[in-house]
Design a protein around this motif. Structure first.
Motif, short mmCIF file in Angstrom:
data_model
loop_
_atom_site.label_atom_id
_atom_site.label_comp_id
_atom_site.label_asym_id
_atom_site.label_seq_id
_atom_site.Cartn_x
_atom_site.Cartn_y
_atom_site.Cartn_z
N SER A 189 43.38 46.52 46.21
CA SER A 189 42.80 46.28 44.87
C SER A 189 43.10 44.87 44.36
O SER A 189 42.54 44.44 43.36
N LYS A 192 39.93 41.09 44.41
CA LYS A 192 38.99 41.35 43.31
C LYS A 192 37.54 41.00 43.64
O LYS A 192 36.63 41.45 42.97
N GLU A 211 43.25 53.00 43.42
CA GLU A 211 43.08 51.63 42.91
C GLU A 211 41.77 50.99 43.41
O GLU A 211 41.33 49.99 42.85
N ASN A 214 39.23 50.04 41.04
CA ASN A 214 39.35 48.80 40.25
C ASN A 214 38.46 47.69 40.79
O ASN A 214 38.31 46.67 40.13
#
Ligand SMILES: *[C@@H]1O[C@H](CO)[C@@H](O)[C@H](O)[C@H]1NC(C)=O
Ligand SMILES: *[C@@H]1O[C@H](CO)[C@@H](O)[C@H](O)[C@H]1NC(C)=O
Ligand SMILES: *[C@@H]1O[C@H](CO)[C@@H](O)[C@H](O)[C@H]1NC(C)=O
Ligand SMILES: *[C@@H]1O[C@H](CO)[C@@H](O)[C@H](O)[C@H]1NC(C)=O
Length: 240
Positions: A189, A192, A211, A214
């Motif tokens: 995660s 990005k 995660e 995300n």
């Protein structure tokens, strides 16, 4: 100063500049000749005929150089039908941005020196017979990396927990059809910019880290044919 002395200094300066440029070229040339020396089969003689020390590396097939520095920025010998191992000297191509050795028959380990090329943006080694594992400390040095495609090899081991700690620009990671096992690290995660993740056809276990939710740019996720706990199917999100 006498005219001849001025001429001499001027000449000396030019000689030193040329010598410096040749040294840089020699490093790249030696690295590529070391790679060539590990090729055991080159059925179309692409490297055998073309990669000769009498011509500049920048004119060699599969090579792209920076126009001003004459350093090698891309090495792309995909689909050359080559058999061999990857020389660790490839790591000496210290201005390399693109390395594509895909669709050949390279075997053995991926030399760890490749993972220390900090300029590398695109690493494509898919469809070879490479084995061994990814050491974590190495991958996290590749802070410029955008794409890593190692699909269809025999890579194994676990993905170390901190492998994804610092790959801030990674957009695409493809490790399908290898022999990786263990959990998918939740540090994923941290990436990005990740848009495509392909881990299918391995022996990954455990649950998919939550995660991953995300990663707002993730459009394609392939996890099928593993031993993951959660119900796993290949997902293809529409980019809309
Ligand atoms: C090597 O290949 C490149 C690209 O195809 C070509 O431009 C060059 O002339 C070749 N060099 C030799 C020595 O054959
Ligand atoms: C490498 O060259 C092939 C064509 O020979 C091309 O299809 C491929 O996109 C190139 N790889 C990269 C990373 O640019
Ligand atoms: C090239 O790489 C090898 C092995 O990775 C190393 O031992 C050698 O010192 C390097 N040579 C240069 C000129 O950087
Ligand atoms: C990432 O996801 C976890 C679990 O879903 C959540 O607790 C955390 O706040 C998220 N972090 C960020 C930076 O969005």
């Amino acid at each position: 100063m006498e005219r001849s002395a001025i001429f001499y200094f001027h000449y000396l300066h030019i000689s030193l500049v040329i010598a410096a440029a040749n040294n840089i070229n020699t490093t790249d040339q030696q690295a590529l000749l070391a790679l060539k020396a590990r090729i055991t089969s080159d059925p179309s003689n692409l490297l055998a005929k073309n990669w000769t020390s009498i011509t500049s590396v920048c004119s060699w097939i599969g090579i792209t150089c920076d126009v001003s520095t004459h350093r090698v920025t891309a090495l792309n010998i995909s689909y050359f039908g080559l058999t061999g191992t990857i020389s660790s000297q490839v790591g000496n191509l210290s201005s390399l941005q693109t390395l594509d050795l895909s669709h050949n028959r390279f075997s053995g380990n991926i030399p760890s020196s490749i993972f220390s090329i900090s300029t590398l943006k695109i690493l494509i080694l898919g469809d070879n017979q490479l084995s061994g594992s990814f050491p974590s400390f190495i991958i996290s040095n590749m802070s410029s990396l955008r794409a890593n495609d190692c699909n269809y090899n025999s890579l194994s081991g676990e993905l170390p927990a901190n492998i994804f700690s610092y790959l801030p620009f990674l957009e695409s990671l493809a490790l399908s059809a290898n022999n990786f096992h263990g959990q998918i690290p939740s540090t994923l995660s941290n990436c990005k910019q990740l848009q495509m993740l392909s881990l299918s056809i391995n022996d990954f276990t455990g649950a998919l880290p939550k995660e991953i939710g995300n990663l707002t740019k993730l459009k394609e996720l392939y996890l099928g044919y593993n031993k993951l706990q959660s119900r796993c199917i290949n997902v293809h999100y529409n980019s809309s």
